[in-house]
Scaffold this motif. Structure first.
Motif, PDB file in Angstrom:
ATOM      1  N   ASP A 245     -36.179  13.963  68.449  1.00 20.14           N
ATOM      2  CA  ASP A 245     -36.676  14.184  67.104  1.00 20.14           C
ATOM      3  C   ASP A 245     -37.970  13.243  66.711  1.00 20.14           C
ATOM      4  O   ASP A 245     -38.700  13.612  65.467  1.00 20.14           O
ATOM      5  CB  ASP A 245     -35.609  13.944  65.888  1.00 20.14           C
ATOM      6  N   PRO A 281     -41.544  22.029  65.362  1.00 16.81           N
ATOM      7  CA  PRO A 281     -40.681  21.750  64.365  1.00 16.81           C
ATOM      8  C   PRO A 281     -41.184  20.675  63.232  1.00 16.81           C
ATOM      9  O   PRO A 281     -40.501  20.692  62.177  1.00 16.81           O
ATOM     10  CB  PRO A 281     -39.358  21.321  65.018  1.00 16.81           C
ATOM     11  N   ARG A 282     -41.762  19.723  63.723  1.00 13.03           N
ATOM     12  CA  ARG A 282     -42.567  18.883  62.852  1.00 13.03           C
ATOM     13  C   ARG A 282     -44.082  18.815  63.046  1.00 13.03           C
ATOM     14  O   ARG A 282     -44.284  18.464  64.190  1.00 13.03           O
ATOM     15  CB  ARG A 282     -41.872  17.595  63.160  1.00 13.03           C
ATOM     16  N   TYR A 284     -47.244  17.512  60.770  1.00 12.41           N
ATOM     17  CA  TYR A 284     -47.630  16.597  59.739  1.00 12.41           C
ATOM     18  C   TYR A 284     -49.221  16.835  59.567  1.00 12.41           C
ATOM     19  O   TYR A 284     -49.879  17.284  60.432  1.00 12.41           O
ATOM     20  CB  TYR A 284     -47.517  15.146  59.936  1.00 12.41           C
ATOM     21  N   GLU A 326     -32.993  23.206  53.756  1.00 10.03           N
ATOM     22  CA  GLU A 326     -33.167  21.777  54.121  1.00 10.03           C
ATOM     23  C   GLU A 326     -33.561  21.310  52.865  1.00 10.03           C
ATOM     24  O   GLU A 326     -34.240  21.577  51.982  1.00 10.03           O
ATOM     25  CB  GLU A 326     -34.591  21.750  55.012  1.00 10.03           C
ATOM     26  N   ASP A 328     -33.197  16.746  51.121  1.00 11.87           N
ATOM     27  CA  ASP A 328     -32.895  15.342  51.236  1.00 11.87           C
ATOM     28  C   ASP A 328     -31.703  14.821  50.270  1.00 11.87           C
ATOM     29  O   ASP A 328     -31.356  13.786  50.497  1.00 11.87           O
ATOM     30  CB  ASP A 328     -34.047  14.577  51.182  1.00 11.87           C
ATOM     31  N   LEU A 338     -36.611  17.615  48.039  1.00 13.99           N
ATOM     32  CA  LEU A 338     -37.305  17.365  49.546  1.00 13.99           C
ATOM     33  C   LEU A 338     -38.418  16.546  49.301  1.00 13.99           C
ATOM     34  O   LEU A 338     -39.222  16.166  48.288  1.00 13.99           O
ATOM     35  CB  LEU A 338     -38.039  18.647  49.897  1.00 13.99           C
ATOM     36  N   ALA A 340     -41.613  14.663  50.639  1.00 17.42           N
ATOM     37  CA  ALA A 340     -42.805  15.234  51.594  1.00 17.42           C
ATOM     38  C   ALA A 340     -44.085  14.299  51.204  1.00 17.42           C
ATOM     39  O   ALA A 340     -44.968  14.581  51.466  1.00 17.42           O
ATOM     40  CB  ALA A 340     -43.268  16.621  50.663  1.00 17.42           C
ATOM     41  N   ASP A 344     -45.073  16.815  55.886  1.00 15.76           N
ATOM     42  CA  ASP A 344     -44.656  17.875  57.107  1.00 15.76           C
ATOM     43  C   ASP A 344     -44.893  19.131  56.727  1.00 15.76           C
ATOM     44  O   ASP A 344     -43.964  19.743  56.322  1.00 15.76           O
ATOM     45  CB  ASP A 344     -43.134  17.253  57.648  1.00 15.76           C
ATOM     46  N   ARG A 347     -41.845  21.493  57.560  1.00 14.80           N
ATOM     47  CA  ARG A 347     -40.544  21.174  56.868  1.00 14.80           C
ATOM     48  C   ARG A 347     -40.744  21.962  55.537  1.00 14.80           C
ATOM     49  O   ARG A 347     -40.003  22.484  54.671  1.00 14.80           O
ATOM     50  CB  ARG A 347     -40.239  19.811  56.761  1.00 14.80           C
ATOM     51  N   ARG A 350     -40.420  25.611  55.565  1.00 18.00           N
ATOM     52  CA  ARG A 350     -39.067  26.079  55.453  1.00 18.00           C
ATOM     53  C   ARG A 350     -38.415  25.929  54.316  1.00 18.00           C
ATOM     54  O   ARG A 350     -37.680  26.913  53.618  1.00 18.00           O
ATOM     55  CB  ARG A 350     -38.458  25.104  56.662  1.00 18.00           C
ATOM     56  N   TYR A 351     -38.602  24.877  53.380  1.00 19.38           N
ATOM     57  CA  TYR A 351     -38.065  24.747  52.107  1.00 19.38           C
ATOM     58  C   TYR A 351     -38.675  25.742  51.005  1.00 19.38           C
ATOM     59  O   TYR A 351     -37.888  26.359  50.219  1.00 19.38           O
ATOM     60  CB  TYR A 351     -38.566  23.145  51.836  1.00 19.38           C
TER      61      TYR A 351
END
Length: 400
Positions: A245, A281-282, A284, A326, A328, A338, A340, A344, A347, A350-351
Motif C-alpha cells: 500500500d 491504485p494511488r 498523487y 470509498e 474516510d 473524503l 483529499a 490522490d 481515489r 473513484r469517489y
C-alpha cells in the motif's frame, strides 16, 4: 440508501489550528529527524551543480531558484565568465549547459558526487540538438528543481543505492533519477521506454515520479504497470522495506488546471493517451509551484498527515462497515467524507464516479489552493468542498 437532495455547491474555509501553539500542545514533529534543503556553498554552486545534474537547464527553471532577478543575472554572468557554463539556443529555447572546464571543476571539487560526469553513455552527458531530446532533459530538469526546492536528497553521495534503501537509516527523503531506477539488468529492458523520471522514497512512501508539464503526457499503460510491478517486487517483496500500500505514483504539472485535465481525460480513443483507469491504485498530483511543493512536503510526512487526519475526523462519524463507496468518515448530514489533502487522483475519481452512480452528495476536505479544481470536477454531485489553510498547516508543522 439515503439520498440527499441536490444543493448549490459551496466552499467553506476550515481553520484547523485557531489556537496559539504552546508547550502543552502535542507536536507530532518532535521526534522527526528534520533534514534541511541540500546544502550548497553558494547560489552559484547550487546552479552549477543543478546544470551538471540536468545536462541542460532551461532558463525557466533557473527563474524558480531562490534568488532575485538581479542576483540571478549576476550568478549566471559569473559562471559564464569563468567558462564553467555556456548558453545554448535553438528552436527559440534558451538553456545552459556545462562546459569541459565546468565538468573538471566539479570532479575536482567532489569526485564522488559527480562521478556520473565520466560516463559518456548517460543521456545528460550526450549533448544533442534534436528538440525531442532537449525537451526530455527539460522535463527531468523541472523535477530536479522541484526536489531541490522541497529539500529532498538528489545527489548520489547523500543517499544509499535505490534497492539498498532502509527506512531505519533515518527519515531523509531521497529522489532517484531514471538512470538509477532502470539500472536493473535484464529485468530493466522491459521498462526502458517508461516515461517515469525517477522514484521518490520516504517514510512509508514509494512514488514513481512523472512530469506532464502543461499538457497531458503520453501514457503506455503496459510499460508503466511493468515498472510498477518491478518496483513493488524489489522494494515491497524482496527487500521488505515497504508494504504494498506504500507504492503509488506522483504526477507533477505546471498548475492545478492540469489536474482537472488529468481527472477528466478519457483518452478520446487515441493510442497511448492518459487515462486514470489505466494507471495505479494511488496516483498523487502536485503542481510545480510553491504551494505544490509545500503539499508534497506534507504528503511525504506520515506524522503530519496522521495528525491532520485525526484533527479533521475528530468531529465526524466513522464510515459504515458496509459502505458502498470509498470514504474516510460520514458527516452530520449523512454524506460520505473524503480527505483529499494529498490529492490522490485515482481515489478522487473513484469517489466522484460513485457519487454520480449512486446519486449521493459528496463532501471533500482539501487544501485551499486545490478547492477550485475540486469544485469544478465535483459540480455534477453538488459536493461540499471544505478547505484547509495550507499556510497555517505549514506554520504549524514548521515545513517552511
Amino acid at each position: 440508501m439515503e439520498i440527499h437532495p441536490a444543493k448549490p455547491l459551496e466552499i467553506s474555509v476550515f481553520t484547523p489550528f485557531p489556537f496559539q501553539k504552546s508547550a502543552q500542545v502535542h507536536n507530532p514533529m518532535a521526534d522527526f529527524e528534520e533534514k534541511p534543503m541540500p546544502v550548497f556553498a553558494s547560489k552559484s554552486d547550487m546552479l552549477l551543480q543543478l546544470i551538471a545534474l540536468c545536462g541542460e537547464l532551461p532558463i525557466t527553471e533557473i527563474r524558480r531558484l531562490p534568488m532575485t532577478t538581479a542576483y540571478r543575472y549576476k550568478v549566471v554572468g559569473a559562471l559564464r565568465q569563468q567558462r564553467w557554463i555556456r548558453q545554448y539556443v535553438k528552436d527559440d529555447i534558451r538553456a545552459y549547459r556545462l562546459t569541459a572546464a565546468g565538468r573538471n571543476h566539479l570532479l575536482q571539487q567532489n569526485p564522488e558526487r559527480f562521478a556520473f560526469l565520466k560516463d559518456a553513455g548517460l543521456e545528460v552527458n550526450m549533448y544533442r540538438s534534436q528538440i525531442n531530446r532537449r525537451l526530455r532533459l527539460h522535463t527531468a530538469a523541472k523535477v530536479y528543481t522541484t526536489m531541490i526546492l522541497a529539500g529532498f536528497s538528489i545527489f548520489a553521495d547523500e543517499k544509499t543505492l535505490l534497492f539498498q534503501y532502509r527506512q531505519d537509516a533515518g527519515n531523509r527523503i531521497a529522489y532517484y533519477n531514471s538512470s538509477e531506477t532502470k539500472d536493473l539488468g535484464i529485468e530493466g529492458v522491459k521498462v526502458r521506454s517508461s516515461r517515469a523520471t525517477g522514484v521518490l522514497l520516504g517514510p512509508g512512501r514509494v512514488l514513481l515520479v512523472y512530469n506532464t508539464g502543461q499538457t497531458l503526457m503520453k501514457w503506455e499503460s503496459q510499460t508503466e504497470l511493468r515498472l510498477y510491478a518491478l518496483i513493488e517486487s524489489k522494494l515491497c517483496r524482496e527487500n521488505s522495506v515497504y508494504e504494498d500500500d506504500d507504492l503509488g505514483g506522483l504526477m507533477l504539472g505546471n498548475s492545478m488546471d492540469v489536474a482537472y485535465e488529468l481527472l477528466t481525460s478519457t483518452g478520446r480513443n487515441k493510442r497511448n493517451s492518459f487515462q486514470l483507469r489505466d494507471t495505479f491504485p494511488r496516483f498523487y498530483y502536485c503542481p510545480s509551484t510553491t504551494q505544490g511543493i509545500q503539499q508534497l512536503r506534507c504528503t511525504l510526512r506520515p506524522d503530519v498527515m496522521a495528525d491532520l487526519r485525526a484533527l479533521l475526523l475528530s468531529d465526524l462519524l466513522p464510515p459504515a462497515p458496509d459502505a458502498i463507496m470509498e470514504q474516510d468518515a460520514v458527516d452530520a448530514q449523512g454524506r460520505p467524507v473524503l480527505l483529499a489533502l494529498d490529492f490522490d487522483m485515482a481515489r478522487i475519481k473513484r469517489y466522484h464516479d460513485a457519487c454520480e452512480m449512486f446519486q449521493i452528495q459528496g463532501h471533500l476536505c482539501c487544501f485551499d489552493f486545490q478547492a477550485a479544481v475540486l469544485e469544478k470536477y465535483m459540480t455534477g454531485t453538488h459536493a461540499v468542498i471544505e478547505s484547509v489553510s495550507l499556510e497555517k498547516v505549514i506554520r504549524r508543522y514548521n515545513l517552511m
